[in-house]
Design a protein around this motif. Structure first.
Motif, PDB file in Angstrom:
ATOM      1  N   GLY A  79       0.823  -1.213   0.000  1.00  0.00           N
ATOM      2  CA  GLY A  79       0.000   0.000   0.000  1.00  0.00           C
ATOM      3  C   GLY A  79       0.854   1.258   0.000  1.00  0.00           C
ATOM      4  O   GLY A  79       0.584   2.216  -0.727  1.00  0.00           O
ATOM      5  N   ALA A  80       1.924   1.258   0.806  1.00  0.00           N
ATOM      6  CA  ALA A  80       2.749   2.458   0.947  1.00  0.00           C
ATOM      7  C   ALA A  80       3.675   2.683  -0.239  1.00  0.00           C
ATOM      8  O   ALA A  80       3.866   3.812  -0.686  1.00  0.00           O
ATOM      9  N   ALA A  83       1.164   0.798  -4.236  1.00  0.00           N
ATOM     10  CA  ALA A  83      -0.188   1.201  -4.662  1.00  0.00           C
ATOM     11  C   ALA A  83      -0.557   2.611  -4.217  1.00  0.00           C
ATOM     12  O   ALA A  83      -1.551   3.169  -4.677  1.00  0.00           O
ATOM     13  N   ASN A  84       0.212   3.185  -3.286  1.00  0.00           N
ATOM     14  CA  ASN A  84      -0.102   4.501  -2.751  1.00  0.00           C
ATOM     15  C   ASN A  84      -1.530   4.566  -2.205  1.00  0.00           C
ATOM     16  O   ASN A  84      -2.292   5.470  -2.512  1.00  0.00           O
ATOM     17  N   ARG A  85      -1.902   3.571  -1.431  1.00  0.00           N
ATOM     18  CA  ARG A  85      -3.237   3.542  -0.795  1.00  0.00           C
ATOM     19  C   ARG A  85      -3.104   2.889   0.565  1.00  0.00           C
ATOM     20  O   ARG A  85      -2.467   1.852   0.703  1.00  0.00           O
ATOM     21  N   ARG A  86      -3.730   3.516   1.556  1.00  0.00           N
ATOM     22  CA  ARG A  86      -3.792   2.888   2.879  1.00  0.00           C
ATOM     23  C   ARG A  86      -5.030   1.996   2.917  1.00  0.00           C
ATOM     24  O   ARG A  86      -6.146   2.479   2.804  1.00  0.00           O
ATOM     25  N   MET A  87      -4.813   0.710   3.063  1.00  0.00           N
ATOM     26  CA  MET A  87      -5.906  -0.252   3.136  1.00  0.00           C
ATOM     27  C   MET A  87      -6.763   0.026   4.372  1.00  0.00           C
ATOM     28  O   MET A  87      -6.232   0.351   5.431  1.00  0.00           O
ATOM     29  N   TYR A 121       0.220   3.414   7.834  1.00  0.00           N
ATOM     30  CA  TYR A 121       0.086   2.447   6.737  1.00  0.00           C
ATOM     31  C   TYR A 121      -1.362   2.105   6.394  1.00  0.00           C
ATOM     32  O   TYR A 121      -1.647   1.700   5.277  1.00  0.00           O
ATOM     33  N   PHE A 122      -2.226   2.200   7.414  1.00  0.00           N
ATOM     34  CA  PHE A 122      -3.602   1.726   7.221  1.00  0.00           C
ATOM     35  C   PHE A 122      -4.600   2.800   7.631  1.00  0.00           C
ATOM     36  O   PHE A 122      -4.319   3.643   8.484  1.00  0.00           O
ATOM     37  N   ASP A 123      -5.783   2.733   7.050  1.00  0.00           N
ATOM     38  CA  ASP A 123      -6.921   3.549   7.478  1.00  0.00           C
ATOM     39  C   ASP A 123      -7.658   2.715   8.527  1.00  0.00           C
ATOM     40  O   ASP A 123      -8.465   1.857   8.200  1.00  0.00           O
ATOM     41  N   VAL A 124      -7.323   2.958   9.806  1.00  0.00           N
ATOM     42  CA  VAL A 124      -7.738   2.037  10.872  1.00  0.00           C
ATOM     43  C   VAL A 124      -9.038   2.473  11.521  1.00  0.00           C
ATOM     44  O   VAL A 124      -9.214   3.639  11.867  1.00  0.00           O
ATOM     45  N   GLN A 125      -9.945   1.532  11.704  1.00  0.00           N
ATOM     46  CA  GLN A 125     -11.131   1.762  12.521  1.00  0.00           C
ATOM     47  C   GLN A 125     -11.128   0.748  13.660  1.00  0.00           C
ATOM     48  O   GLN A 125     -11.211  -0.464  13.428  1.00  0.00           O
ATOM     49  N   TRP A 126     -10.987   1.263  14.896  1.00  0.00           N
ATOM     50  CA  TRP A 126     -11.036   0.398  16.075  1.00  0.00           C
ATOM     51  C   TRP A 126     -12.487   0.123  16.410  1.00  0.00           C
ATOM     52  O   TRP A 126     -13.294   1.050  16.430  1.00  0.00           O
ATOM     53  N   VAL A 127     -12.809  -1.108  16.683  1.00  0.00           N
ATOM     54  CA  VAL A 127     -14.213  -1.472  16.901  1.00  0.00           C
ATOM     55  C   VAL A 127     -14.372  -2.162  18.253  1.00  0.00           C
ATOM     56  O   VAL A 127     -13.630  -3.094  18.584  1.00  0.00           O
ATOM     57  N   GLU A 128     -15.339  -1.689  19.022  1.00  0.00           N
ATOM     58  CA  GLU A 128     -15.643  -2.292  20.330  1.00  0.00           C
ATOM     59  C   GLU A 128     -16.485  -3.549  20.149  1.00  0.00           C
ATOM     60  O   GLU A 128     -17.174  -3.694  19.136  1.00  0.00           O
ATOM     61  N   GLU A 129     -16.474  -4.407  21.161  1.00  0.00           N
ATOM     62  CA  GLU A 129     -17.298  -5.611  21.099  1.00  0.00           C
ATOM     63  C   GLU A 129     -18.777  -5.230  20.979  1.00  0.00           C
ATOM     64  O   GLU A 129     -19.273  -4.359  21.699  1.00  0.00           O
ATOM     65  N   GLY A 130     -19.469  -5.851  20.042  1.00  0.00           N
ATOM     66  CA  GLY A 130     -20.898  -5.602  19.863  1.00  0.00           C
ATOM     67  C   GLY A 130     -21.208  -4.361  19.037  1.00  0.00           C
ATOM     68  O   GLY A 130     -22.345  -4.163  18.615  1.00  0.00           O
TER      69      GLY A 130
END
Ligand SMILES: O=c1ccn([C@@H]2O[C@H](COP(=O)(O)O)[C@@H](O)[C@H]2O)c(=O)[nH]1
Length: 262
Positions: A79-80, A83-87, A121-130
């Motif tokens: 990606g870096a 492809a020049n894109r943060r997955m 490096y990444f487009d990160v989304q942290w997700v809580e349980e549920g």
């Protein structure tokens, strides 16, 4: 109404077997593709079917074993630098810090290029349980009002399940009706409860023979018949040659690189 989706196992093996790759899945909805886990053989498996980094919108990670996250280094570097894109990455909140510090930093930290964190490096989304999140194509999101976008999305949430004691691991529920165990020890009560809540399809890991951190096939055979009939087995590697349909007790074996729609 939630979108139907297509799902293909990129592998139905465990961490050791080579012939059937790792227990990772490819999901397609509205023409966009996502990975559930990205082990060290995921990119090879995708290459085998003519796909690569540019064909994948995002990745959800269930736990930090190399057969589930060992392909992230490659996704980051490709990606870096290619492809020049943060997955897009959806990561369970309990893995915050651990994924970078314990798995990726040694490979990916690059002081000269100012790449010092997962988010570089990444487009990160942290997700809580549920917590509900959506596998939604960006273009669909932008084109339609939010209310319609949420109706046309593939919704997901994770629940913590037990794999290796003391290490975080989770399973994924899609559209409130499809369960994907990833790696887990048997938990009949959980499946019975999910079935009561409306889950109709269980993609469940198994292994033939006893294993302390996985769900032995013999144990799954003890589950209620109405659950077994909804169970699709993965992670088994290679099934015993003499296994018959009646041995499966209503359960089905998933096959590598075969699409099913739910
Ligand atoms: O903590 C652990 C991790 C692994 N094992 C054994 O390793 C193989 C491969 O692991 P996967 O989870 O399939 O990648 C597994 O079948 C276990 O036998 C273990 O015992 N404890």
């Amino acid at each position: 109404m939630n979108q139907p989706f297509h799902i293909m196992m990129l592998g139905v093996g465990n961490g050791f077997i080579k012939s059937t790759y790792h227990n990772n899945a490819l999901i397609e909805t509205q023409g966009k593709r996502y990975l559930v886990d990205c082990g060290s053989l995921a990119w090879q498996s995708l290459h085998d079917i003519g796909l690569g980094f540019d064909d994948i919108e995002g990745i959800f990670i269930t736990h930090l074993h190399y057969d589930h996250c060992g392909g992230l280094d490659e996704a980051a570097l490709y990606g870096a630098y290619a492809a020049n894109r943060r997955m897009k990455l959806w990561i369970p909140e309990p893995l915050k810090g651990l994924l970078w510090e314990h798995c990726l930093r040694g490979t990916l930290e690059n002081v000269v290029d100012h790449k010092l964190a997962l988010e570089d490096y990444f487009d990160v989304q942290w997700v809580e349980e549920g917590e509900s999140f959506s596998f939604v194509p960006q273009s669909v999101n932008a084109a339609v009002p939010a209310i319609e976008a949420s109706c046309s999305s593939l919704s997901a949430h994770w629940i913590q399940t037990l794999h290796v004691p003391s290490k975080f691991s989770c399973s994924l529920v899609l559209n409130n009706r499809f369960f994907y165990s990833a790696d887990m020890q048997p938990d009949k009560e959980l499946l019975v409860e999910l079935s009561r809540q409306g889950v109709e399809v269980f993609y469940h890991e198994t292994c033939f023979g006893h294993n302390a951190v996985h769900s032995a096939f013999e144990e799954l055979c003890q589950y209620p018949e109405e659950i077994r009939r909804c169970m699709y087995l993965m992670h088994y590697g290679e099934a015993p040659r003499d296994l018959t349909e009646s041995d499966l007790q209503g359960m089905k074996l998933l096959r590598q690189h075969e699409w099913l729609t739910w």
